[in-house]
Design a protein around this motif. Structure first.
Motif, PDB file in Angstrom:
ATOM      1  N   ARG A 197       0.850  -1.194   0.000  1.00 26.05           N
ATOM      2  CA  ARG A 197       0.000   0.000   0.000  1.00 26.05           C
ATOM      3  C   ARG A 197       0.878   1.234   0.000  1.00 26.05           C
ATOM      4  O   ARG A 197       2.073   1.154   0.248  1.00 26.05           O
ATOM      5  CB  ARG A 197      -0.933   0.000   1.196  1.00 26.05           C
ATOM      6  CG  ARG A 197      -0.267   0.301   2.522  1.00 26.05           C
ATOM      7  CD  ARG A 197      -1.311   0.624   3.590  1.00 26.05           C
ATOM      8  NE  ARG A 197      -0.757   0.736   4.902  1.00 26.05           N
ATOM      9  CZ  ARG A 197      -0.281   1.875   5.433  1.00 26.05           C
ATOM     10  NH1 ARG A 197      -0.298   2.976   4.735  1.00 26.05           N
ATOM     11  NH2 ARG A 197       0.206   1.894   6.658  1.00 26.05           N
ATOM     12  N   GLU A 198       0.285   2.386  -0.264  1.00 21.52           N
ATOM     13  CA  GLU A 198       1.025   3.641  -0.225  1.00 21.52           C
ATOM     14  C   GLU A 198       1.335   4.015   1.212  1.00 21.52           C
ATOM     15  O   GLU A 198       0.561   3.737   2.119  1.00 21.52           O
ATOM     16  CB  GLU A 198       0.237   4.751  -0.897  1.00 21.52           C
ATOM     17  CG  GLU A 198       0.154   4.615  -2.386  1.00 21.52           C
ATOM     18  CD  GLU A 198      -0.512   5.808  -3.040  1.00 21.52           C
ATOM     19  OE1 GLU A 198      -0.865   6.769  -2.325  1.00 21.52           O
ATOM     20  OE2 GLU A 198      -0.679   5.771  -4.259  1.00 21.52           O
ATOM     21  N   ARG A 199       2.454   4.639   1.424  1.00 17.97           N
ATOM     22  CA  ARG A 199       2.899   4.991   2.770  1.00 17.97           C
ATOM     23  C   ARG A 199       1.932   5.951   3.460  1.00 17.97           C
ATOM     24  O   ARG A 199       1.661   5.830   4.640  1.00 17.97           O
ATOM     25  CB  ARG A 199       4.285   5.639   2.705  1.00 17.97           C
ATOM     26  CG  ARG A 199       4.821   6.066   4.054  1.00 17.97           C
ATOM     27  CD  ARG A 199       6.184   6.692   3.950  1.00 17.97           C
ATOM     28  NE  ARG A 199       7.218   5.779   3.537  1.00 17.97           N
ATOM     29  CZ  ARG A 199       7.839   4.920   4.338  1.00 17.97           C
ATOM     30  NH1 ARG A 199       7.518   4.847   5.589  1.00 17.97           N
ATOM     31  NH2 ARG A 199       8.774   4.131   3.873  1.00 17.97           N
ATOM     32  N   LEU A 200       1.397   6.912   2.733  1.00 22.32           N
ATOM     33  CA  LEU A 200       0.553   7.940   3.335  1.00 22.32           C
ATOM     34  C   LEU A 200      -0.922   7.559   3.413  1.00 22.32           C
ATOM     35  O   LEU A 200      -1.717   8.305   3.962  1.00 22.32           O
ATOM     36  CB  LEU A 200       0.708   9.252   2.550  1.00 22.32           C
ATOM     37  CG  LEU A 200       2.131   9.828   2.526  1.00 22.32           C
ATOM     38  CD1 LEU A 200       2.174  11.085   1.666  1.00 22.32           C
ATOM     39  CD2 LEU A 200       2.610  10.126   3.929  1.00 22.32           C
ATOM     40  N   ALA A 201      -1.290   6.404   2.878  1.00 20.27           N
ATOM     41  CA  ALA A 201      -2.695   5.975   2.902  1.00 20.27           C
ATOM     42  C   ALA A 201      -3.094   5.492   4.300  1.00 20.27           C
ATOM     43  O   ALA A 201      -2.251   5.202   5.147  1.00 20.27           O
ATOM     44  CB  ALA A 201      -2.910   4.856   1.891  1.00 20.27           C
ATOM     45  N   ASP A 202      -4.413   5.411   4.520  1.00 25.04           N
ATOM     46  CA  ASP A 202      -4.920   4.894   5.790  1.00 25.04           C
ATOM     47  C   ASP A 202      -4.640   3.405   5.902  1.00 25.04           C
ATOM     48  O   ASP A 202      -4.338   2.739   4.910  1.00 25.04           O
ATOM     49  CB  ASP A 202      -6.432   5.118   5.890  1.00 25.04           C
ATOM     50  CG  ASP A 202      -6.779   6.593   5.969  1.00 25.04           C
ATOM     51  OD1 ASP A 202      -5.926   7.373   6.432  1.00 25.04           O
ATOM     52  OD2 ASP A 202      -7.900   6.942   5.582  1.00 25.04           O
ATOM     53  N   LYS A 203      -4.785   2.868   7.112  1.00 23.16           N
ATOM     54  CA  LYS A 203      -4.589   1.437   7.320  1.00 23.16           C
ATOM     55  C   LYS A 203      -5.642   0.663   6.531  1.00 23.16           C
ATOM     56  O   LYS A 203      -6.791   1.083   6.422  1.00 23.16           O
ATOM     57  CB  LYS A 203      -4.682   1.088   8.794  1.00 23.16           C
ATOM     58  CG  LYS A 203      -3.499   1.595   9.578  1.00 23.16           C
ATOM     59  CD  LYS A 203      -3.397   0.906  10.899  1.00 23.16           C
ATOM     60  CE  LYS A 203      -2.085   1.262  11.546  1.00 23.16           C
ATOM     61  NZ  LYS A 203      -1.773   0.415  12.666  1.00 23.16           N
ATOM     62  N   LEU A 204      -5.233  -0.485   6.000  1.00 25.05           N
ATOM     63  CA  LEU A 204      -6.115  -1.280   5.149  1.00 25.05           C
ATOM     64  C   LEU A 204      -7.052  -2.163   5.961  1.00 25.05           C
ATOM     65  O   LEU A 204      -6.691  -2.665   7.027  1.00 25.05           O
ATOM     66  CB  LEU A 204      -5.295  -2.177   4.231  1.00 25.05           C
ATOM     67  CG  LEU A 204      -4.527  -1.500   3.108  1.00 25.05           C
ATOM     68  CD1 LEU A 204      -3.728  -2.534   2.341  1.00 25.05           C
ATOM     69  CD2 LEU A 204      -5.456  -0.772   2.180  1.00 25.05           C
ATOM     70  N   GLU A 205      -8.241  -2.339   5.422  1.00 18.69           N
ATOM     71  CA  GLU A 205      -9.205  -3.309   5.931  1.00 18.69           C
ATOM     72  C   GLU A 205     -10.014  -3.744   4.717  1.00 18.69           C
ATOM     73  O   GLU A 205     -10.617  -2.928   4.036  1.00 18.69           O
ATOM     74  CB  GLU A 205     -10.106  -2.669   6.980  1.00 18.69           C
ATOM     75  CG  GLU A 205     -10.999  -3.664   7.661  1.00 18.69           C
ATOM     76  CD  GLU A 205     -11.690  -3.089   8.875  1.00 18.69           C
ATOM     77  OE1 GLU A 205     -12.881  -3.398   9.042  1.00 18.69           O
ATOM     78  OE2 GLU A 205     -11.051  -2.346   9.628  1.00 18.69           O
ATOM     79  N   LEU A 206     -10.017  -5.037   4.419  1.00 18.09           N
ATOM     80  CA  LEU A 206     -10.680  -5.505   3.207  1.00 18.09           C
ATOM     81  C   LEU A 206     -11.305  -6.877   3.415  1.00 18.09           C
ATOM     82  O   LEU A 206     -10.990  -7.574   4.372  1.00 18.09           O
ATOM     83  CB  LEU A 206      -9.699  -5.532   2.033  1.00 18.09           C
ATOM     84  CG  LEU A 206      -8.355  -6.233   2.212  1.00 18.09           C
ATOM     85  CD1 LEU A 206      -8.431  -7.665   1.754  1.00 18.09           C
ATOM     86  CD2 LEU A 206      -7.313  -5.480   1.431  1.00 18.09           C
ATOM     87  N   VAL A 207     -12.193  -7.234   2.475  1.00 16.49           N
ATOM     88  CA  VAL A 207     -12.840  -8.549   2.484  1.00 16.49           C
ATOM     89  C   VAL A 207     -12.175  -9.385   1.404  1.00 16.49           C
ATOM     90  O   VAL A 207     -12.042  -8.952   0.264  1.00 16.49           O
ATOM     91  CB  VAL A 207     -14.350  -8.418   2.207  1.00 16.49           C
ATOM     92  CG1 VAL A 207     -14.995  -9.790   2.113  1.00 16.49           C
ATOM     93  CG2 VAL A 207     -15.015  -7.592   3.290  1.00 16.49           C
ATOM     94  N   ARG A 208     -11.752 -10.584   1.788  1.00 15.99           N
ATOM     95  CA  ARG A 208     -11.052 -11.472   0.859  1.00 15.99           C
ATOM     96  C   ARG A 208     -11.342 -12.913   1.232  1.00 15.99           C
ATOM     97  O   ARG A 208     -11.676 -13.217   2.371  1.00 15.99           O
ATOM     98  CB  ARG A 208      -9.551 -11.185   0.933  1.00 15.99           C
ATOM     99  CG  ARG A 208      -8.736 -11.930  -0.075  1.00 15.99           C
ATOM    100  CD  ARG A 208      -7.325 -11.443  -0.082  1.00 15.99           C
ATOM    101  NE  ARG A 208      -6.479 -12.455  -0.704  1.00 15.99           N
ATOM    102  CZ  ARG A 208      -5.266 -12.239  -1.138  1.00 15.99           C
ATOM    103  NH1 ARG A 208      -4.721 -11.054  -0.999  1.00 15.99           N
ATOM    104  NH2 ARG A 208      -4.561 -13.198  -1.695  1.00 15.99           N
ATOM    105  N   PHE A 209     -11.173 -13.808   0.271  1.00 15.81           N
ATOM    106  CA  PHE A 209     -11.409 -15.229   0.511  1.00 15.81           C
ATOM    107  C   PHE A 209     -10.379 -15.792   1.481  1.00 15.81           C
ATOM    108  O   PHE A 209      -9.181 -15.603   1.316  1.00 15.81           O
ATOM    109  CB  PHE A 209     -11.349 -16.001  -0.819  1.00 15.81           C
ATOM    110  CG  PHE A 209     -11.661 -17.456  -0.674  1.00 15.81           C
ATOM    111  CD1 PHE A 209     -12.960 -17.888  -0.524  1.00 15.81           C
ATOM    112  CD2 PHE A 209     -10.645 -18.396  -0.674  1.00 15.81           C
ATOM    113  CE1 PHE A 209     -13.246 -19.237  -0.399  1.00 15.81           C
ATOM    114  CE2 PHE A 209     -10.910 -19.742  -0.544  1.00 15.81           C
ATOM    115  CZ  PHE A 209     -12.225 -20.162  -0.403  1.00 15.81           C
ATOM    116  N   ASP A 210     -10.860 -16.475   2.514  1.00 18.00           N
ATOM    117  CA  ASP A 210      -9.995 -17.086   3.524  1.00 18.00           C
ATOM    118  C   ASP A 210      -9.936 -18.593   3.257  1.00 18.00           C
ATOM    119  O   ASP A 210     -10.950 -19.290   3.360  1.00 18.00           O
ATOM    120  CB  ASP A 210     -10.565 -16.818   4.918  1.00 18.00           C
ATOM    121  CG  ASP A 210      -9.613 -17.198   6.031  1.00 18.00           C
ATOM    122  OD1 ASP A 210      -8.720 -18.032   5.794  1.00 18.00           O
ATOM    123  OD2 ASP A 210      -9.778 -16.670   7.140  1.00 18.00           O
ATOM    124  N   PRO A 211      -8.760 -19.132   2.906  1.00 16.15           N
ATOM    125  CA  PRO A 211      -8.673 -20.555   2.562  1.00 16.15           C
ATOM    126  C   PRO A 211      -8.875 -21.496   3.751  1.00 16.15           C
ATOM    127  O   PRO A 211      -9.214 -22.656   3.560  1.00 16.15           O
ATOM    128  CB  PRO A 211      -7.263 -20.701   1.997  1.00 16.15           C
ATOM    129  CG  PRO A 211      -6.505 -19.553   2.524  1.00 16.15           C
ATOM    130  CD  PRO A 211      -7.484 -18.446   2.741  1.00 16.15           C
TER     131      PRO A 211
END
Length: 66
Positions: free
Chosen positions: A33-47
């Motif tokens: 991610r970009e250094r200045l962006a906010d912390k990530l939170e996302l929905v993704r497939f969990d194996p």
């Protein structure tokens, strides 16, 4: 102090690699991610649970230079 020390400062990278962790099972993966962006939170497939789950940024792994 010499003038060359001021002119030759290291430039910080624009991107960083962060570790993402599933809130349900604890599965982890790395994402850039970009250094200045906010912390990530996302929905993704969990194996581990075979379903989509929410992943949150856990920690910074390293700087990335492209």
């Amino acid at each position: 102090m010499f003038l060359t020390n001021i002119l030759l400062k290291k430039v910080k990278s624009k991107h960083i690699m962060v570790q993402m962790e599933s809130l349900v099972s604890g599965h982890k993966f790395n994402k850039i991610r970009e250094r200045l962006a906010d912390k990530l939170e996302l929905v993704r497939f969990d194996p581990f649970i075979q379903q989509d789950s929410v992943y949150r940024e856990k920690k910074r792994v390293r700087s990335m230079k492209f």
